[in-house]
Design an enzyme around this catalytic site. Structure first.
Site, PDB file in Angstrom:
ATOM      1  N   LYS A 187       0.859  -1.184   0.000  1.00 24.00           N
ATOM      2  CA  LYS A 187       0.000   0.000   0.000  1.00 24.00           C
ATOM      3  C   LYS A 187       0.900   1.241   0.000  1.00 24.00           C
ATOM      4  CE  LYS A 187      -2.707   3.402   1.464  1.00 24.00           C
ATOM      5  NZ  LYS A 187      -2.175   4.773   1.656  1.00 24.00           N
ATOM      6  N   THR A 244       1.820   7.652  12.865  1.00 22.05           N
ATOM      7  CA  THR A 244       1.172   6.538  12.167  1.00 22.05           C
ATOM      8  C   THR A 244       1.788   5.219  12.605  1.00 22.05           C
ATOM      9  OG1 THR A 244       0.729   7.966  10.274  1.00 22.05           O
ATOM     10  CG2 THR A 244       0.591   5.594   9.908  1.00 22.05           C
ATOM     11  N   GLU A 262      10.225   2.045  10.225  1.00 23.57           N
ATOM     12  CA  GLU A 262      11.232   3.070   9.935  1.00 23.57           C
ATOM     13  C   GLU A 262      10.485   4.390   9.938  1.00 23.57           C
ATOM     14  OE1 GLU A 262      12.938   5.766   8.440  1.00 23.57           O
ATOM     15  OE2 GLU A 262      13.488   4.821   6.545  1.00 23.57           O
ATOM     16  N   CYS A 297      13.700  11.113   5.646  1.00 21.33           N
ATOM     17  CA  CYS A 297      13.582  10.799   7.075  1.00 21.33           C
ATOM     18  C   CYS A 297      14.910  10.952   7.802  1.00 21.33           C
ATOM     19  CB  CYS A 297      13.031   9.389   7.258  1.00 21.33           C
ATOM     20  SG  CYS A 297      13.956   8.134   6.346  1.00 21.33           S
ATOM     21  N   GLU A 396      10.420  17.079  13.391  1.00 22.89           N
ATOM     22  CA  GLU A 396      10.797  16.828  12.006  1.00 22.89           C
ATOM     23  C   GLU A 396      10.008  17.738  11.073  1.00 22.89           C
ATOM     24  OE1 GLU A 396      11.630  12.873   9.384  1.00 22.89           O
ATOM     25  OE2 GLU A 396       9.709  12.943  10.435  1.00 22.89           O
TER      26      GLU A 396
END
Length: 506
Positions: A187, A244, A262, A297, A396
């Site tokens: 997905k 999430t 991750e 990231c 972030e």
């Protein structure tokens, strides 16, 4: 400028073929560099997830597993090498789709597609090597027992991937999962799914057994959440935001389902005063935070400068930043395209505004480039006068924004570097290699770069600590994510074991 292609209209890739989503809904695809609608993708729901998981489950167990899950690694490798070859054939087309979908510079997208092909080839090699590792003997102190190990695919895996490197991040999961013998439901993010759907077309072209890879597009709550909570999905691998990731862990925990995560990062880059080549260090600092529009990231977005070189370094950093070509990402030489969406654009602008209101100085950038009136473009931004309590230091941004702090001593630099809830990556630049090695040991992260920032190698482990998640992708560690280890032990003596007394014979 390259011609803009017709965007293929794809359905959901389920069971080796295409189907429209159950409810018939589709999501518009917006080119973030122009704000134009260029196509649409299917909006899957839980009903579509059911079909995809059933197809993956059937493919895993079909013919007792002989067609995929229990086939030799060499047999699976042939399909993976065929996928890699098709990727190479279609690099220009795939890179163009990736650029139109995500806003990244064309040159970066081409490099990503080359990495995609290399990743499939690498894991094809590991799939073949897996055959020789089966039945690995275990040394035992008892002669009447013999043990060996089997490495088996973990089952049907759910792979939920982000929008910053759409096809590459998907490949980091798909390639090792297939190499291990798993079947998968992928997905991708609804913000950038075009190239992942093209991966489905490639799998169809090369004749990948039906159901081995299924591709579901749609919104997270409608399509991602049902994968994470599905009782017939044996493992979840997720790359994305920490928030999430927490929800996925909660869903998986209800069935004690393994996950690898991750997640976010707020990585430091420490630069010492002994660097002889300031411009070399400046370029790495820029690459560490401005590549892919800062939507990385592992971006080294916290820049730590020794006080003796801080002023000179920042002067050169501004000069280099002014020289970055910001343009439509399809233009030759573009080095900073748009960010992925209007929502991301507004989020980054809010971060910059908050930094200013909290006392930070916008040394450079912070606005839309004056020559670009449309599209979600943000100048490379350098923020100084940052304190450790500021949002810009702690959270972030996922955009082309560097925040800067000055340090005096090595111990202070390490303390600042580790002053974060995250632990994905970090870097140190110094001409003193002993100091670099020393600092590499004490930075609390899964990845440390010495005299560089952001090299990503398919052979080396990738992953973080703390709120950056757990588990490792890439290298042999990525393959282990999708294997379970089975101990097989046999009794080898002709004698009875002798623990119980034998009943007397009449």
């Amino acid at each position: 400028m390259a011609a803009r292609p017709e965007i293929p209209r794809r359905g959901l890739f389920i069971g080796g073929g295409w189907r429209e989503p159950t409810l018939g809904r589709r999501i518009p695809v917006i080119n973030p560099a122009t704000e134009d609608t260029i196509g649409d993708i299917p909006a899957a729901t839980a009903e579509d997830v059911e079909l995809a998981v059933a197809a993956a489950r059937d493919a895993f167990s079909r013919d007792g597993g002989s067609s995929w899950s229990r086939a030799s690694g060499a047999a699976r490798a042939k399909y993976m090498n065929a996928i890699a070859a098709k990727i190479k054939d279609k690099i220009s087309f795939l890179a163009l789709l990736e650029t139109l979908d995500s806003g990244k510079p064309k040159d970066e997208a081409i490099a990503d597609m080359e990495d995609v092909a290399a990743c499939f080839e690498y894991y094809a090699g590991l799939a073949e090597a897996l055959d020789a590792k089966q039945h690995a003997p275990i040394s035992l102190p008892m002669e009447n027992f013999k043990s060996y190990v089997l490495k088996e695919p973990i089952g049907v895996v759910g792979l939920i991937t982000p929008w910053n490197y759409p096809l590459l991040m998907a490949t980091w999961k798909v390639a090792p999962a297939l190499a291990a013998g798993c079947t998968a439901v992928l997905k991708p993010s609804e913000l950038a799914s075009l190239t992942c759907l093209e991966l489905g077309a490639i799998c169809e072209e090369i004749g990948l057994p039906s159901g081995v890879l299924n591709i579901i597009t749609g919104m997270g709550p409608d399509a991602g959440a049902p994968i994470a909570s599905h009782p017939h999905v044996d493992k979840i691998a997720f790359t994305g935001s920490t928030e999430t990731g927490k929800r996925i862990m909660t869903a998986a925990a209800q069935m004690v389902k393994p996950v690898s995560l991750e997640l976010g990062g707020k990585s430091p880059l420490i630069i010492f005063d002994d660097v002889a080549d300031i411009d070399k260090a400046v370029e790495w600092a820029m690459f560490g935070c401005f590549v892919n529009g800062g939507q990385v990231c592992s971006a080294t977005s916290r820049l730590l400068l020794h006080e003796k070189i801080a002023e000179r370094f920042l002067d050169r950093l501004v000069e280099w930043a002014k020289n970055i070509k910001i343009s439509d990402p399809l233009e030759e030489g573009c080095r900073l395209g748009s960010v992925v969406s209007e929502g991301q654009y507004e989020k980054i602008k809010k971060f910059i505004s908050t930094a200013r209101s909290e006392g930070g100085t916008i040394l450079y950038g912070g606005d839309r480039p004056k020559h670009l009136r449309r599209g979600f473009f943000i100048e490379p931004t350098i923020i100084t006068d940052v304190s450790t309590s500021m949002q810009i230091w702690r959270e972030e941004v996922f955009g082309p924004v560097i925040c800067v702090k000055v340090f005096r001593t090595e111990s202070e630099a390490v303390e600042l570097a580790n002053d974060t809830h995250y632990g994905l990556a970090g870097g140190v630049i110094s001409d003193d290699l002993e100091r670099c090695e020393r600092i590499a040991k004490v930075i609390n992260s899964g990845i440390v770069w010495i005299n560089c920032s952001q090299p990503t190698l398919v052979q080396a482990p990738w992953g973080g600590n703390k709120r950056s998640g757990f588990g490792r992708e890439l290298g042999e560690w990525g393959l282990e994510n999708y294997l379970s280890v089975k101990q097989v032990t046999k009794y080898c003596s002709d004698e009875k074991y002798g623990w119980y007394l034998s009943p007397s014979k009449l």
